[in-house]
Design a protein around this motif. Structure first.
Motif, PDB file in Angstrom:
ATOM      1  N   THR A 176     -28.530  80.995  -1.671  1.00  7.49           N
ATOM      2  CA  THR A 176     -28.390  80.438  -0.325  1.00  7.49           C
ATOM      3  C   THR A 176     -27.934  81.489   0.685  1.00  7.49           C
ATOM      4  O   THR A 176     -27.334  82.505   0.332  1.00  7.49           O
ATOM      5  N   HIS A 177     -28.222  81.190   1.956  1.00  4.12           N
ATOM      6  CA  HIS A 177     -27.747  82.058   3.031  1.00  4.12           C
ATOM      7  C   HIS A 177     -26.234  82.237   2.954  1.00  4.12           C
ATOM      8  O   HIS A 177     -25.718  83.352   3.108  1.00  4.12           O
ATOM      9  N   ASP A 178     -25.507  81.134   2.717  1.00  7.05           N
ATOM     10  CA  ASP A 178     -24.044  81.202   2.691  1.00  7.05           C
ATOM     11  C   ASP A 178     -23.547  82.137   1.599  1.00  7.05           C
ATOM     12  O   ASP A 178     -22.607  82.917   1.808  1.00  7.05           O
ATOM     13  N   LYS A 179     -24.156  82.074   0.418  1.00 11.72           N
ATOM     14  CA  LYS A 179     -23.712  82.931  -0.690  1.00 11.72           C
ATOM     15  C   LYS A 179     -23.988  84.396  -0.382  1.00 11.72           C
ATOM     16  O   LYS A 179     -23.152  85.269  -0.661  1.00 11.72           O
ATOM     17  N   LEU A 180     -25.135  84.669   0.187  1.00  8.35           N
ATOM     18  CA  LEU A 180     -25.462  86.054   0.530  1.00  8.35           C
ATOM     19  C   LEU A 180     -24.557  86.583   1.630  1.00  8.35           C
ATOM     20  O   LEU A 180     -24.077  87.714   1.570  1.00  8.35           O
ATOM     21  N   LEU A 181     -24.287  85.748   2.629  1.00  7.66           N
ATOM     22  CA  LEU A 181     -23.401  86.164   3.713  1.00  7.66           C
ATOM     23  C   LEU A 181     -21.997  86.453   3.191  1.00  7.66           C
ATOM     24  O   LEU A 181     -21.357  87.428   3.587  1.00  7.66           O
ATOM     25  N   PRO A 186     -17.233  89.767   3.589  1.00  8.51           N
ATOM     26  CA  PRO A 186     -16.132  88.958   3.045  1.00  8.51           C
ATOM     27  C   PRO A 186     -15.361  88.182   4.101  1.00  8.51           C
ATOM     28  O   PRO A 186     -14.808  87.121   3.801  1.00  8.51           O
ATOM     29  N   ARG A 187     -15.318  88.677   5.335  1.00  2.71           N
ATOM     30  CA  ARG A 187     -14.551  87.990   6.375  1.00  2.71           C
ATOM     31  C   ARG A 187     -15.423  86.936   7.060  1.00  2.71           C
ATOM     32  O   ARG A 187     -16.543  87.230   7.485  1.00  2.71           O
ATOM     33  N   ASP A 188     -14.909  85.745   7.192  1.00  4.85           N
ATOM     34  CA  ASP A 188     -15.684  84.626   7.731  1.00  4.85           C
ATOM     35  C   ASP A 188     -16.273  84.926   9.102  1.00  4.85           C
ATOM     36  O   ASP A 188     -17.418  84.578   9.388  1.00  4.85           O
ATOM     37  N   TYR A 189     -15.477  85.585   9.961  1.00  6.26           N
ATOM     38  CA  TYR A 189     -15.918  85.757  11.344  1.00  6.26           C
ATOM     39  C   TYR A 189     -17.095  86.727  11.470  1.00  6.26           C
ATOM     40  O   TYR A 189     -17.721  86.820  12.525  1.00  6.26           O
ATOM     41  N   GLU A 190     -17.406  87.470  10.399  1.00  5.79           N
ATOM     42  CA  GLU A 190     -18.522  88.416  10.445  1.00  5.79           C
ATOM     43  C   GLU A 190     -19.834  87.792   9.966  1.00  5.79           C
ATOM     44  O   GLU A 190     -20.876  88.425  10.009  1.00  5.79           O
ATOM     45  N   ARG A 191     -19.776  86.560   9.501  1.00  7.32           N
ATOM     46  CA  ARG A 191     -20.941  85.955   8.846  1.00  7.32           C
ATOM     47  C   ARG A 191     -21.868  85.303   9.863  1.00  7.32           C
ATOM     48  O   ARG A 191     -21.626  84.186  10.303  1.00  7.32           O
ATOM     49  N   HIS A 192     -22.911  86.028  10.218  1.00 10.59           N
ATOM     50  CA  HIS A 192     -23.911  85.511  11.152  1.00 10.59           C
ATOM     51  C   HIS A 192     -25.276  85.658  10.493  1.00 10.59           C
ATOM     52  O   HIS A 192     -25.641  86.751  10.052  1.00 10.59           O
TER      53      HIS A 192
END
Length: 231
Positions: A176-181, A186-192
């Motif tokens: 999934t996109h979420d797992k790859l991100l 590792p930091r939530d705020y960088e996950r786009h």
């Protein structure tokens, strides 16, 4: 070199760090150092490594106390203790706390490198995935962290390799996109998701015969990506 496994040396003795740094760098690993527990925790927060080489006699905290903290901050990091302590109870304590190996000082550098290779292989297998994958004319070696296409090595950035590795561990399965991100940032705020799309586009330019019609890394619309392995 950009694909190389990353190793953090945690040791308060500068000459030991220099010896390990030189040995590991010559073996094509990416190496960082910390001379104290405080520095080590900061490094783990900034860049979780694949392997930690941990001395137990640190100036600000015992290495045995540091072991659980390493596992909390970097769950997929394998820890090898490299210590002058030879007592059996120390070795047992370190292994019980999660270290996967224990090397006593003074050590033979070739033996240490062999143990690092075993640790990397064990880390891949522990994740439940494959250690090597072939996809068309591309070969992905997750232990040595090398990718070849038509026999020529392909150089990926660390983030690009992380995406390929996540897909290659489970060929044919949708990741999934979420797992790859989460794996790459590792930091939530960088996950786009836009960042992920850029990385996948770059990977396709390097691995696919026709990046506009990918046959190795394919989309699952709105869900994620999968790697199509040969056979």
């Amino acid at each position: 070199m950009s694909n190389a496994a990353s190793i953090l040396i945690i040791d308060d003795e500068p000459h030991i760090r220099r010896l390990l740094h030189g040995t590991l760098t010559r073996a094509d690993y990416r190496v960082t150092e910390a001379g104290s527990a405080r520095q080590a925790l900061a490094e783990l927060d900034a860049n979780p490594p694949d392997i930690v080489l941990l001395d137990l006699g640190l100036p600000d905290r015992d290495g045995l106390e540091l072991l659980p903290l390493i596992q909390q901050k970097a769950k997929k990091t394998a820890v090898l203790v490299v210590s002058a302590r030879e007592a059996t109870d120390e070795k047992v304590a370190a292994l019980d706390l999660g270290a996967i190996d224990y090397v006593t000082k003074p050590f033979d550098t070739e033996e240490l490198l062999a143990r690092v290779r075993v640790a990397l292989r064990s880390r891949v297998v522990a994740d439940g995935g494959r250690s090597s994958v072939e996809a068309g004319d591309v070969t992905i070696d997750l232990v040595q962290r090398r990718i070849h296409r038509n026999g020529e090595e392909v150089h990926l950035t660390p983030k690009e390799f992380t995406v390929v590795a996540e897909l290659a561990r489970y060929p044919g399965r949708v990741i999934t996109h979420d797992k790859l991100l989460a794996a790459v940032w590792p930091r939530d705020y960088e996950r786009h998701i836009e960042y992920l799309r850029v990385i996948v586009r770059n990977i396709r330019q390097k691995l696919e015969e026709d990046a506009a019609q990918p046959a190795i890394i394919v989309n699952e619309l709105g869900v994620g990506y999968r790697l199509i392995a040969t056979g």
